[in-house]
Design an enzyme around this catalytic site. Structure first.
Site, PDB file in Angstrom:
ATOM      1  N   HIS A   1      -7.240  71.915  75.722  1.00 44.81           N
ATOM      2  CA  HIS A   1      -8.029  71.436  76.868  1.00 44.81           C
ATOM      3  C   HIS A   1      -8.986  72.505  77.442  1.00 44.81           C
ATOM      4  O   HIS A   1      -8.841  73.780  77.132  1.00 44.81           O
ATOM      5  CB  HIS A   1      -7.068  70.974  77.896  1.00 44.81           C
ATOM      6  CG  HIS A   1      -6.397  69.865  77.721  1.00 44.81           C
ATOM      7  ND1 HIS A   1      -5.671  69.130  78.627  1.00 44.81           N
ATOM      8  CD2 HIS A   1      -6.064  69.000  76.737  1.00 44.81           C
ATOM      9  CE1 HIS A   1      -5.150  67.967  78.276  1.00 44.81           C
ATOM     10  NE2 HIS A   1      -5.131  68.072  77.033  1.00 44.81           N
TER      11      HIS A   1
ATOM     12  N   GLU B   1      -9.475  73.904  79.991  1.00 44.16           N
ATOM     13  CA  GLU B   1      -9.018  74.839  80.984  1.00 44.16           C
ATOM     14  C   GLU B   1      -8.258  75.913  80.341  1.00 44.16           C
ATOM     15  O   GLU B   1      -8.238  77.088  80.477  1.00 44.16           O
ATOM     16  CB  GLU B   1      -7.865  74.303  82.076  1.00 44.16           C
ATOM     17  CG  GLU B   1      -8.629  73.123  83.050  1.00 44.16           C
ATOM     18  CD  GLU B   1      -8.609  71.639  82.415  1.00 44.16           C
ATOM     19  OE1 GLU B   1      -8.712  71.587  81.240  1.00 44.16           O
ATOM     20  OE2 GLU B   1      -8.031  70.842  83.469  1.00 44.16           O
TER      21      GLU B   1
ATOM     22  N   CYS C   1      -4.453  68.271  84.275  1.00 40.31           N
ATOM     23  CA  CYS C   1      -3.374  67.825  84.269  1.00 40.31           C
ATOM     24  C   CYS C   1      -2.082  68.609  84.301  1.00 40.31           C
ATOM     25  O   CYS C   1      -2.278  69.903  84.461  1.00 40.31           O
ATOM     26  CB  CYS C   1      -3.234  67.305  82.579  1.00 40.31           C
ATOM     27  SG  CYS C   1      -2.990  68.482  81.602  1.00 40.31           S
TER      28      CYS C   1
ATOM     29  N   CYS D   1      -2.291  72.122  82.278  1.00 39.63           N
ATOM     30  CA  CYS D   1      -3.252  73.019  82.711  1.00 39.63           C
ATOM     31  C   CYS D   1      -2.752  73.440  83.819  1.00 39.63           C
ATOM     32  O   CYS D   1      -2.893  74.833  84.115  1.00 39.63           O
ATOM     33  CB  CYS D   1      -4.416  72.371  82.735  1.00 39.63           C
ATOM     34  SG  CYS D   1      -5.172  71.745  80.923  1.00 39.63           S
TER      35      CYS D   1
END
Length: 279
Positions: free
Chosen positions: A175, A177, A205, A208
């Site tokens: 992701h 992040e 999410c 993260c």
């Protein structure tokens, strides 16, 4: 004749005796009168002395009363002077207090103005960094990845930027992040990032947010909410009370731009699928 003469001599003697007695009586009376006069004089003198003493006492009393009155007047004057001084002092104190209140009020106003200016600068900086994250999201869209971008900032300086790459890298944890935190940790040579601020276009999410806790991020700013995977407030509320670190979180910054990118991406994807199915 002899008897007559004898009687006459007796009478004379008696008369003389009477005269002597009368003289003695007079003398006694005179003496009594003199003694009475003397006693009267003594009494009069004592009375005069008493009167003089009374008069002296009255004079002394009057003098004492005058002294008391003078002392009272002096005490009253001093009391008035003290009251005046106290009033002046109170007035000065009130004036100083008002002055202090004014100064404190002015200081508070200045502090509020400074805070407002800081907030404006911060908001402008936040918007600038979020726009950089939106650029990263557009990069992801061009590479057929879900358009999510992230920028990690330390002390107003961009340390790392990244976008979603799970499809290209074949990594479900890639992701935006996570990639930004990895790059920042490598660059700063520290897996803890306590002064770092993360700007991401979509609500993070649970994975993260867990990584952000491990990295000890100072602040997270996100754009659009994620109704399918957002762990800040959408599908769940992250259990911050059970953790030993909680970053400051702010959402909704440039949310409409971030949401429009996602809508465009998924609509174009659906169009491509329908075109493939039609062919």
């Amino acid at each position: 004749m002899s008897s007559i003469n004898k009687k006459g001599g007796k009478e004379k003697d008696e008369f003389k005796e009477n005269e002597k007695n009368i003289g003695r009586e007079k003398e006694r009376n005179k003496r009594k009168g003199k003694s009475k006069k003397k006693q009267k004089g003594i009494k009069d003198e004592k009375h005069m002395e008493k009167q003089k003493e009374m008069e002296n006492d009255e004079v002394k009393k009057k003098e004492r009363e005058k002294e008391k009155m003078k002392r009272k007047k002096i005490a009253n004057i001093r009391e008035r002077e003290k009251q005046k001084e106290n009033r002046k002092w109170e007035a000065k104190e009130i004036g100083n207090g008002r002055g202090r209140e004014k100064e404190s009020g002015e200081k508070k106003e200045k502090e509020i103005e400074i805070e407002k200016k800081k907030e404006k600068r911060r908001l402008l900086q936040d918007e600038d960094f979020m726009r950089l994250a939106l650029r990263e999201a557009r990069k992801a869209s061009r590479r057929e990845e879900v358009p999510v971008g992230a920028v990690l900032v330390v002390s107003g300086r961009v340390v790392a930027r990244a976008h979603n790459q799970p499809v290209k890298s074949l990594d479900p944890t890639a992701h935006a992040e996570i990639l930004a935190m990895r790059r920042a940790a490598r660059r700063l040579k520290n897996y803890r990032l306590p002064e770092a601020e993360l700007y991401v276009t979509l609500e993070p999410c649970a994975m993260c947010l867990g990584a952000a806790v491990q990295a000890r991020l100072k602040r997270i700013v996100y754009g659009a909410p994620d109704p399918k995977a957002g762990a800040v407030s959408s599908i769940m509320s992250f259990p911050w009370e059970k953790l030993n670190h909680r970053p400051e979180i702010q959402g909704g910054l440039l949310a409409s731009e971030a949401a429009s990118l996602l809508k465009e991406f998924f609509s174009s994807r659906r169009q491509k699928r329908t075109a493939i199915d039609f062919n």
